[in-house]
Design an enzyme around this catalytic site. Structure first.
Site, PDB file in Angstrom:
ATOM      1  CG  ASP A 275       5.547 -43.984  37.705  1.00 18.21           C
ATOM      2  OD1 ASP A 275       5.521 -45.152  37.903  1.00 18.21           O
ATOM      3  OD2 ASP A 275       6.591 -43.656  37.077  1.00 18.21           O
ATOM      4  CG  ASP A 276       4.389 -39.126  39.892  1.00 12.91           C
ATOM      5  OD1 ASP A 276       5.214 -40.085  39.677  1.00 12.91           O
ATOM      6  OD2 ASP A 276       4.372 -38.185  39.082  1.00 12.91           O
ATOM      7  CG  HIS A 325       8.367 -42.543  41.454  1.00 16.36           C
ATOM      8  ND1 HIS A 325       9.520 -42.674  40.562  1.00 16.36           N
ATOM      9  CD2 HIS A 325       7.672 -41.691  40.868  1.00 16.36           C
ATOM     10  CE1 HIS A 325       9.131 -41.959  39.556  1.00 16.36           C
ATOM     11  NE2 HIS A 325       7.954 -41.202  39.730  1.00 16.36           N
ATOM     12  CG  HIS A 329       8.650 -36.986  41.478  1.00 14.89           C
ATOM     13  ND1 HIS A 329       8.868 -36.065  40.189  1.00 14.89           N
ATOM     14  CD2 HIS A 329       7.898 -38.056  41.075  1.00 14.89           C
ATOM     15  CE1 HIS A 329       8.669 -37.178  39.276  1.00 14.89           C
ATOM     16  NE2 HIS A 329       8.097 -38.104  39.596  1.00 14.89           N
ATOM     17  CG  HIS A 419       1.903 -40.295  35.677  1.00 16.03           C
ATOM     18  ND1 HIS A 419       2.161 -40.434  34.689  1.00 16.03           N
ATOM     19  CD2 HIS A 419       3.178 -39.982  36.565  1.00 16.03           C
ATOM     20  CE1 HIS A 419       3.712 -40.257  34.496  1.00 16.03           C
ATOM     21  NE2 HIS A 419       4.206 -39.964  35.537  1.00 16.03           N
TER      22      HIS A 419
HETATM   23 ZN    ZN Z   1       7.055 -39.634  38.749  1.00 15.02          ZN
END
Ligand code: ZN
Length: 475
Positions: A275-276, A325, A329, A419
């Site tokens: 993620d991210d 995503h 965020h 991540h």
């Molecule tokens: Zn995230």
């Protein structure tokens, strides 16, 4: 349509008083008003070779939510350090202000960015901060500048030679609105230029007007501003005038490899999800996955992804799944339905523009879902995917700990949360892959995990369907 707004510059809506050069509007409402004199012409970060992004986060299992993103430019070390220091300062201040209560809704700090100017002389970076501490979001903006000749970073005041005159000019614009705010130098911390070279000063929510006004900005015409600028300010103004309006690049077609013959009803499958990102370590992560013949799912942040489209294309070419995503965020469950739609929709557009493939999966930031989020996902045709193994890699920056949590948590059908913005996580991946393969696992994307089982848009999934090994207790 989302791309047009992103490339076109700051988004404005309602109550734009073009005649006097003052505009107010929420920064998240995105209807472009072409005649608005306070519109900043931003640079498309994808056109800046070598740009990457850095992220500070406090993640899903934390007592507060923090997500601070900033760009990193090649050959601009002092600017990169100033941006990193600003991020650390904001995180520190927010920690001190919120404590660690774990109360719901979680306090949240979110910082996103845009490139306000980029030339061989100057770089400008606009940071937009959102803070949620109980009831509403408060937004503030700050623009940092970098002088390539002296290799020094400065705040927006560094653009000005005559602060008093600029303050006076801005004050006059604001007085036209029927309010006489007392402007201080501190309030002139977000200055950039319009495409016409007008100097644009932006204020934080509630700083000069009633909070309901949203974004407040004032423009000082180019020729009036010119003699009030420092040498750096003049170069910044020239950069804005020379900046081409970014146009959407034609949609590439990225050939993905043929589907693999993996049947997770029979094989022991696990889905690693990252993620991210993308971030500075994502390329190295892709090397590790390639070496191990493993596939993964990348829940990318639209802001980071749009700035680094080439690495997204590599993900697709190598058989990974690129998924949504959100744009920047923020916890979607604290936002109105229209903002949720904007955040997810804009990211769908950016990912499709970069890869030529329309994303089919989304993971809401912090895993936070409510009815609005599900409804928007359904309308966009995306499936919501969370996880059932949390490595808490954002908290424990230790590769061994991350490896042992990922390996200990693995079960057939597991979806593991990692991540790729953290070096320690990317360092852990070769050991995770080796251990999981040693236990007989196949590393698959989330759609591969489900195979022919139907995934429904707008529904939330946290792990794959049971397979034979799970049913037989052979894990
Ligand atoms: Zn995230």
């Amino acid at each position: 349509m989302h791309k047009r707004r992103f490339f076109g510059g700051i988004a404005l809506a309602a109550a734009v008083l073009t005649g006097c050069g003052v505009a107010t509007a929420s920064p998240s409402q995105d209807d472009t008003v072409p005649a608005d004199p306070t519109k900043i012409r931003f640079v498309d970060p994808a056109t800046i070779t070598g740009l990457t992004t850095r992220t500070l986060n406090e993640g899903e299992s934390g007592g507060r939510y923090v997500h601070i993103s900033h760009p990193e430019f090649p050959g601009a070390a002092a600017l990169n350090e100033a941006l990193a220091e600003e991020a650390r300062r904001q995180q520190r201040d927010f920690r001190a202000a919120t404590g660690d209560t774990g109360a719901a809704p979680r306090p949240e700090l979110n910082v996103d960015w845009q490139v306000a100017a980029f030339s061989d002389q100057v770089i400008g970076v606009r940071l937009r901060t959102g803070e949620f501490t109980g009831a509403n979001w408060g937004n503030s903006v700050r623009t940092l500048w970098y002088d390539r000749a002296t290799e020094r970073a400065t705040g927006s005041l560094g653009l000005l030679a005559d602060r008093d005159a600029v303050r006076q000019a801005v004050q006059t614009k604001l007085v036209d609105r029927g309010v006489t705010p007392t402007l201080t130098d501190d309030m002139l911390d977000s200055i950039a230029f319009s495409a016409d070279g007008d100097l644009v000063v932006e204020f934080d929510d509630c700083q000069v007007f009633d909070c309901s006004q949203g974004r407040v900005a004032a423009a000082v015409p180019k020729d009036q501003a010119r003699p009030l600028l420092s040498a750096l300010g003049r170069r910044a103004q020239e950069a804005a005038l020379g900046q081409e309006a970014a146009t959407a690049t034609p949609r590439p077609t990225t050939p993905a490899p043929a589907a693999r013959a993996v049947d997770c009803r029979v094989a022991k499958c696990v889905a690693l999800t990252f993620d991210d990102g993308p971030g500075p370590y994502t390329g190295r992560l892709l090397d590790s996955l390639e070496e191990a013949g493993a596939r993964a799912t990348f829940f990318t942040v639209g802001l980071n992804a749009a700035a680094q489209p080439e690495i997204l294309r590599r993900m697709v070419r190598e058989g990974h799944l690129v998924a949504n995503h959100s744009w920047a965020h923020r916890d979607l469950s604290k936002q109105s339905s229209s903002r949720v739609a904007d955040s997810l929709g804009r990211t769908q557009d950016a990912l499709a523009a970069a890869t030529g493939v329309e994303p089919t999966l989304a993971r809401p930031p912090y895993g936070a879902v409510n009815k609005d989020v599900r409804d928007v996902a359904k309308r966009l045709g995306v499936v919501l995917v969370n996880w059932n193994v949390d490595t808490r890699d954002w908290k424990d920056r230790d590769s061994k700990t991350v490896t042992s949590r990922a390996v200990a948590g693995a079960r057939p059908g597991a979806i593991i949360l990692l991540h790729d913005i953290h070096r320690t996580t990317v360092d852990a991946v070769p050991a995770i892959l080796k251990a999981l393969k040693g236990k007989g696992y196949t590393l698959v994307t989330v759609p591969e995990l489900y195979g022919e089982a139907t995934l429904e848009a707008g529904q939330l999934y946290t792990s794959g369907p049971l397979n034979r090994a799970t049913r037989d207790g052979d894990v």
